[in-house]
Design an enzyme around this catalytic site. Sequence first.
Site, PDB file in Angstrom:
ATOM      1  N   GLY A   1     -21.111   9.292  -8.137  1.00  0.00           N
ATOM      2  CA  GLY A   1     -20.355   8.071  -7.851  1.00  0.00           C
ATOM      3  C   GLY A   1     -21.161   7.046  -7.088  1.00  0.00           C
ATOM      4  N   TYR A   2     -20.445   6.237  -6.305  1.00  0.00           N
ATOM      5  CA  TYR A   2     -21.068   5.139  -5.557  1.00  0.00           C
ATOM      6  C   TYR A   2     -22.055   5.632  -4.512  1.00  0.00           C
ATOM      7  CZ  TYR A   2     -18.088   1.705  -7.761  1.00  0.00           C
ATOM      8  OH  TYR A   2     -17.495   0.886  -8.693  1.00  0.00           O
TER       9      TYR A   2
ATOM     10  N   GLU B   1     -21.411  -0.756   0.235  1.00  0.00           N
ATOM     11  CA  GLU B   1     -21.534  -1.203  -1.157  1.00  0.00           C
ATOM     12  C   GLU B   1     -21.990  -2.661  -1.188  1.00  0.00           C
ATOM     13  OE1 GLU B   1     -18.133  -0.058  -3.517  1.00  0.00           O
ATOM     14  OE2 GLU B   1     -18.169   1.913  -2.579  1.00  0.00           O
TER      15      GLU B   1
ATOM     16  N   ALA C   1     -13.762 -13.138   9.977  1.00  0.00           N
ATOM     17  CA  ALA C   1     -12.326 -13.027   9.664  1.00  0.00           C
ATOM     18  C   ALA C   1     -12.132 -13.085   8.152  1.00  0.00           C
ATOM     19  CB  ALA C   1     -11.563 -14.160  10.331  1.00  0.00           C
TER      20      ALA C   1
ATOM     21  N   CYS D   1     -13.431   3.310   1.938  1.00  0.00           N
ATOM     22  CA  CYS D   1     -13.694   4.144   3.123  1.00  0.00           C
ATOM     23  C   CYS D   1     -12.869   3.834   4.360  1.00  0.00           C
ATOM     24  CB  CYS D   1     -15.170   4.049   3.481  1.00  0.00           C
ATOM     25  SG  CYS D   1     -16.221   4.709   2.203  1.00  0.00           S
TER      26      CYS D   1
ATOM     27  N   ARG E   1     -11.575 -15.977   2.515  1.00  0.00           N
ATOM     28  CA  ARG E   1     -12.896 -15.487   2.926  1.00  0.00           C
ATOM     29  C   ARG E   1     -13.670 -16.489   3.760  1.00  0.00           C
ATOM     30  NH1 ARG E   1     -13.737 -10.066   2.437  1.00  0.00           N
ATOM     31  NH2 ARG E   1     -12.512  -9.309   0.705  1.00  0.00           N
TER      32      ARG E   1
HETATM   33  N1  LIG Z   1     -18.425   4.437  -1.541  1.00  0.00           N
HETATM   34  C1  LIG Z   1     -19.101   4.298  -0.429  1.00  0.00           C
HETATM   35  O1  LIG Z   1     -19.595   3.216  -0.126  1.00  0.00           O
HETATM   36  C2  LIG Z   1     -19.300   5.451   0.510  1.00  0.00           C
HETATM   37  C3  LIG Z   1     -20.226   5.326   1.542  1.00  0.00           C
HETATM   38  C4  LIG Z   1     -20.409   6.402   2.405  1.00  0.00           C
HETATM   39  C5  LIG Z   1     -19.716   7.582   2.219  1.00  0.00           C
HETATM   40  N2  LIG Z   1     -18.815   7.675   1.200  1.00  0.00           N
HETATM   41  C6  LIG Z   1     -18.152   8.972   0.987  1.00  0.00           C
HETATM   42  O2  LIG Z   1     -18.856   9.642  -0.069  1.00  0.00           O
HETATM   43  C7  LIG Z   1     -17.961  10.427  -0.865  1.00  0.00           C
HETATM   44  C8  LIG Z   1     -18.060  10.006  -2.318  1.00  0.00           C
HETATM   45  O3  LIG Z   1     -17.674   8.661  -2.413  1.00  0.00           O
HETATM   46  P1  LIG Z   1     -17.923   7.809  -3.739  1.00  0.00           P
HETATM   47  O4  LIG Z   1     -17.534   6.417  -3.415  1.00  0.00           O
HETATM   48  O5  LIG Z   1     -19.285   8.093  -4.263  1.00  0.00           O
HETATM   49  O6  LIG Z   1     -16.829   8.479  -4.711  1.00  0.00           O
HETATM   50  P2  LIG Z   1     -16.715   8.331  -6.301  1.00  0.00           P
HETATM   51  O7  LIG Z   1     -15.295   8.567  -6.617  1.00  0.00           O
HETATM   52  O8  LIG Z   1     -17.383   7.075  -6.748  1.00  0.00           O
HETATM   53  O9  LIG Z   1     -17.591   9.539  -6.875  1.00  0.00           O
HETATM   54  C9  LIG Z   1     -17.251  10.873  -6.735  1.00  0.00           C
HETATM   55  C10 LIG Z   1     -17.581  11.589  -8.037  1.00  0.00           C
HETATM   56  O10 LIG Z   1     -17.429  12.998  -7.839  1.00  0.00           O
HETATM   57  C11 LIG Z   1     -17.014  13.551  -9.078  1.00  0.00           C
HETATM   58  N3  LIG Z   1     -16.443  14.891  -8.859  1.00  0.00           N
HETATM   59  C12 LIG Z   1     -15.317  15.224  -8.181  1.00  0.00           C
HETATM   60  N4  LIG Z   1     -15.154  16.549  -8.168  1.00  0.00           N
HETATM   61  C13 LIG Z   1     -16.199  17.095  -8.836  1.00  0.00           C
HETATM   62  C14 LIG Z   1     -16.601  18.413  -9.142  1.00  0.00           C
HETATM   63  N5  LIG Z   1     -15.881  19.473  -8.725  1.00  0.00           N
HETATM   64  N6  LIG Z   1     -17.717  18.590  -9.868  1.00  0.00           N
HETATM   65  C15 LIG Z   1     -18.454  17.540 -10.286  1.00  0.00           C
HETATM   66  N7  LIG Z   1     -18.135  16.261 -10.009  1.00  0.00           N
HETATM   67  C16 LIG Z   1     -17.018  16.033  -9.293  1.00  0.00           C
HETATM   68  C17 LIG Z   1     -16.023  12.549  -9.617  1.00  0.00           C
HETATM   69  O11 LIG Z   1     -15.867  12.702 -11.011  1.00  0.00           O
HETATM   70  C18 LIG Z   1     -16.689  11.223  -9.212  1.00  0.00           C
HETATM   71  O12 LIG Z   1     -17.474  10.674 -10.263  1.00  0.00           O
HETATM   72  C19 LIG Z   1     -16.575  10.221  -0.239  1.00  0.00           C
HETATM   73  O13 LIG Z   1     -16.347  11.263   0.675  1.00  0.00           O
HETATM   74  C20 LIG Z   1     -16.719   8.910   0.508  1.00  0.00           C
HETATM   75  O14 LIG Z   1     -15.850   8.820   1.610  1.00  0.00           O
HETATM   76  C21 LIG Z   1     -18.609   6.651   0.328  1.00  0.00           C
HETATM   77  O1  LIG Z   2     -17.017  -9.051   9.251  1.00  0.00           O
HETATM   78  C1  LIG Z   2     -16.513  -8.446   8.290  1.00  0.00           C
HETATM   79  C2  LIG Z   2     -17.129  -7.344   7.643  1.00  0.00           C
HETATM   80  C3  LIG Z   2     -16.480  -6.721   6.590  1.00  0.00           C
HETATM   81  N1  LIG Z   2     -15.280  -7.170   6.170  1.00  0.00           N
HETATM   82  C4  LIG Z   2     -14.595  -6.477   5.049  1.00  0.00           C
HETATM   83  O2  LIG Z   2     -14.574  -5.097   5.334  1.00  0.00           O
HETATM   84  C5  LIG Z   2     -14.612  -4.341   4.122  1.00  0.00           C
HETATM   85  C6  LIG Z   2     -15.703  -3.291   4.176  1.00  0.00           C
HETATM   86  O3  LIG Z   2     -16.956  -3.930   4.136  1.00  0.00           O
HETATM   87  P1  LIG Z   2     -18.325  -3.135   4.312  1.00  0.00           P
HETATM   88  O4  LIG Z   2     -18.246  -2.279   5.495  1.00  0.00           O
HETATM   89  O5  LIG Z   2     -19.413  -4.118   4.277  1.00  0.00           O
HETATM   90  O6  LIG Z   2     -18.401  -2.280   2.963  1.00  0.00           O
HETATM   91  P2  LIG Z   2     -18.194  -0.721   2.640  1.00  0.00           P
HETATM   92  O7  LIG Z   2     -18.940  -0.460   1.403  1.00  0.00           O
HETATM   93  O8  LIG Z   2     -16.754  -0.403   2.701  1.00  0.00           O
HETATM   94  O9  LIG Z   2     -18.970   0.040   3.812  1.00  0.00           O
HETATM   95  C7  LIG Z   2     -18.315   0.687   4.899  1.00  0.00           C
HETATM   96  O10 LIG Z   2     -17.842   1.954   4.509  1.00  0.00           O
HETATM   97  C8  LIG Z   2     -18.877   2.839   4.023  1.00  0.00           C
HETATM   98  C9  LIG Z   2     -18.184   4.092   3.531  1.00  0.00           C
HETATM   99  O11 LIG Z   2     -17.949   5.016   4.526  1.00  0.00           O
HETATM  100  C10 LIG Z   2     -19.873   3.098   5.141  1.00  0.00           C
HETATM  101  O12 LIG Z   2     -20.884   3.962   4.678  1.00  0.00           O
HETATM  102  C11 LIG Z   2     -20.463   1.758   5.592  1.00  0.00           C
HETATM  103  O13 LIG Z   2     -21.364   1.980   6.684  1.00  0.00           O
HETATM  104  C12 LIG Z   2     -19.341   0.834   6.015  1.00  0.00           C
HETATM  105  O14 LIG Z   2     -19.860  -0.447   6.363  1.00  0.00           O
HETATM  106  C13 LIG Z   2     -14.802  -5.367   3.000  1.00  0.00           C
HETATM  107  O15 LIG Z   2     -13.559  -5.660   2.400  1.00  0.00           O
HETATM  108  C14 LIG Z   2     -15.325  -6.589   3.718  1.00  0.00           C
HETATM  109  O16 LIG Z   2     -15.015  -7.781   3.063  1.00  0.00           O
HETATM  110  C15 LIG Z   2     -14.659  -8.248   6.775  1.00  0.00           C
HETATM  111  O17 LIG Z   2     -13.576  -8.659   6.402  1.00  0.00           O
HETATM  112  N2  LIG Z   2     -15.303  -8.867   7.829  1.00  0.00           N
END
Ligand SMILES: NC(=O)c1ccc[n+]([C@@H]2O[C@H](COP(=O)([O-])OP(=O)(O)OC[C@H]3O[C@@H](n4cnc5c(N)ncnc54)[C@H](O)[C@@H]3O)[C@@H](O)[C@H]2O)c1
Ligand SMILES: O=c1ccn([C@@H]2O[C@H](COP(=O)(O)OP(=O)(O)O[C@H]3O[C@H](CO)[C@@H](O)[C@H](O)[C@H]3O)[C@@H](O)[C@H]2O)c(=O)[nH]1
Length: 464
Positions: free
Chosen positions: A12-13, A166, A270, A278, A444
Amino acid sequence: MKVKNICCIGAGYVGGPTMAVIAQKCPEINVTVVDLNEKRIAAWNDEDVENIPIYEPGLSVVVEEARGRNLFFSTDVDEAIDKADMIFISVNTPTKTYGIGKGMAADLKYIELCARQIARVAKNDKIVVEKSTLPVRTAQALKNILDNTGNGVNFQILSNPEFLAEGTAVTDLLAPDRVLIGGDIDTEKGQEAMQTLVDVYSHWVKPDHILTTNVWSSELSKLTANAFLAQRVSSINAMSELCEVTGADVNEVSKAVGMDTRIGPKFLQASVGFGGSCFQKDILNLVYIAKSFGLNEVADYWEQVILLNDHQKRRFAANIVKTLFNTVSGKKIAMLGWAFKKDTNDTREAASIYVADYLLNEQAEIVVYDPKVTAEQIYADLDYLGTRSSEENRKLITVVNDPEVACEKSHAIAVMTEWDEFLELNWEKIYDSMLKPAFLFDGRRLLNKKQMKDLGFKLYTIGN
Ligand SMILES: NC(=O)c1ccc[n+]([C@@H]2O[C@H](COP(=O)([O-])OP(=O)(O)OC[C@H]3O[C@@H](n4cnc5c(N)ncnc54)[C@H](O)[C@@H]3O)[C@@H](O)[C@H]2O)c1
Ligand SMILES: O=c1ccn([C@@H]2O[C@H](COP(=O)(O)OP(=O)(O)O[C@H]3O[C@H](CO)[C@@H](O)[C@H](O)[C@H]3O)[C@@H](O)[C@H]2O)c(=O)[nH]1
């Protein structure tokens, strides 16, 4: 020990970009990213690298360099587990939608399934790395499952939470503020496992940016970091409402406040409310954990961050209705942007979903333009709320691929995502094409206020 083969469960992401960067920086390590989702894996393997399933600036270049060399995407989870000496678990950990902890606790069923699969398949020692964001003490549950259902091999469990945001995932991964590795620091095997992961990151991260802690501190630090970040957004959003009634300008306030080096300038923008997969999920999880230990004051403190965020989304939508003479029934509202922030195609928990739902309940007709989000995704987001039938959502919301078409003959425009391209639109033409008065709601604080007012827009900006 040196790692030769890494497996990452979850493409995933987080799993995709993180492993792409590890593969790029560690050409001697084979990295296989596996997922049950065949469509997603096929997209990661698409011949045209621009078709990978996640839009992140700079990601396609990294994938192109490593894919087929030492970066592989596959649906064969068993094979990748079998081969690997280090397994990252990067699956989703959404908020529970059923049973105990519904609406608050993290749903760990995907994590548990991974643990059981690793235990079943593994025939030699493995280092298992928690990459997903998890409640504090999950490592203990993982260890329990692995040790009790495994084939007698040794499992070391590390916590290595991911802090990428992201839209900036690649730069965040290439130059992280810190890499956090939690492990069993009291045993030799634990220390060895931690060092093995430190060695992977040391390919490109300086030693003073790699922090090692005990597992529980590492797990809890991730939830804490997100809670602190989201708290800053809710704090400035609370002030934005006060600014609106007092004549203060929230940007001037955040600048003045942020110049205090103890506070700092970042994350004080803001907005119509934070979204993303997350912040809400992780704070709810924190609140649930605090409550489950009987720490009700701690739980209430953090829950307020979410309540304020819900309020911010709702009051933005309510203000549209109020400003449009107390009714939007049958009126066309153009929404510019659907993603939860710019430079991503991710829409999870985006403020736009809730604002659109509110306006649809008021019988508005909505036209959406977003440069990276598909119509299919927009409908899926609304259907997921379950407020109305999927046929109705399709009838009331139109998705177009031209922002000017979205705004044509509209009663109002709402800027929901801060995409750079919205700054370059022909706003004069847009103004001319709208019904008058031409209302513009900038969720925004993206657009130039003077320019918009000079063109004739009735402008409402968050925090002004
Ligand atoms: N998205 C972010 O920016 C971000 C940043 C930091 C941490 N996280 C954390 O990382 C974790 C993953 O987030 P994400 O955004 O990548 O999720 P996501 O939903 O984009 O990806 C997760 C993937 O895992 C797969 N999956 C689930 N169960 C499975 C299994 N048993 N075997 C194989 N594949 C399986 C799903 O099909 C999916 O494609 C979460 O715990 C999230 O909180 C996310
Ligand atoms: O001053 C700000 C900063 C952010 N946002 C909003 O807050 C949300 C989250 O933004 P951002 O944190 O930049 O993106 P994420 O990808 O959700 O990242 C957060 O969540 C991830 C998942 O856990 C962590 O890994 C990152 O460190 C953490 O920043 C978005 O809707 C932004 O538009 C605001 O409104 N004002």
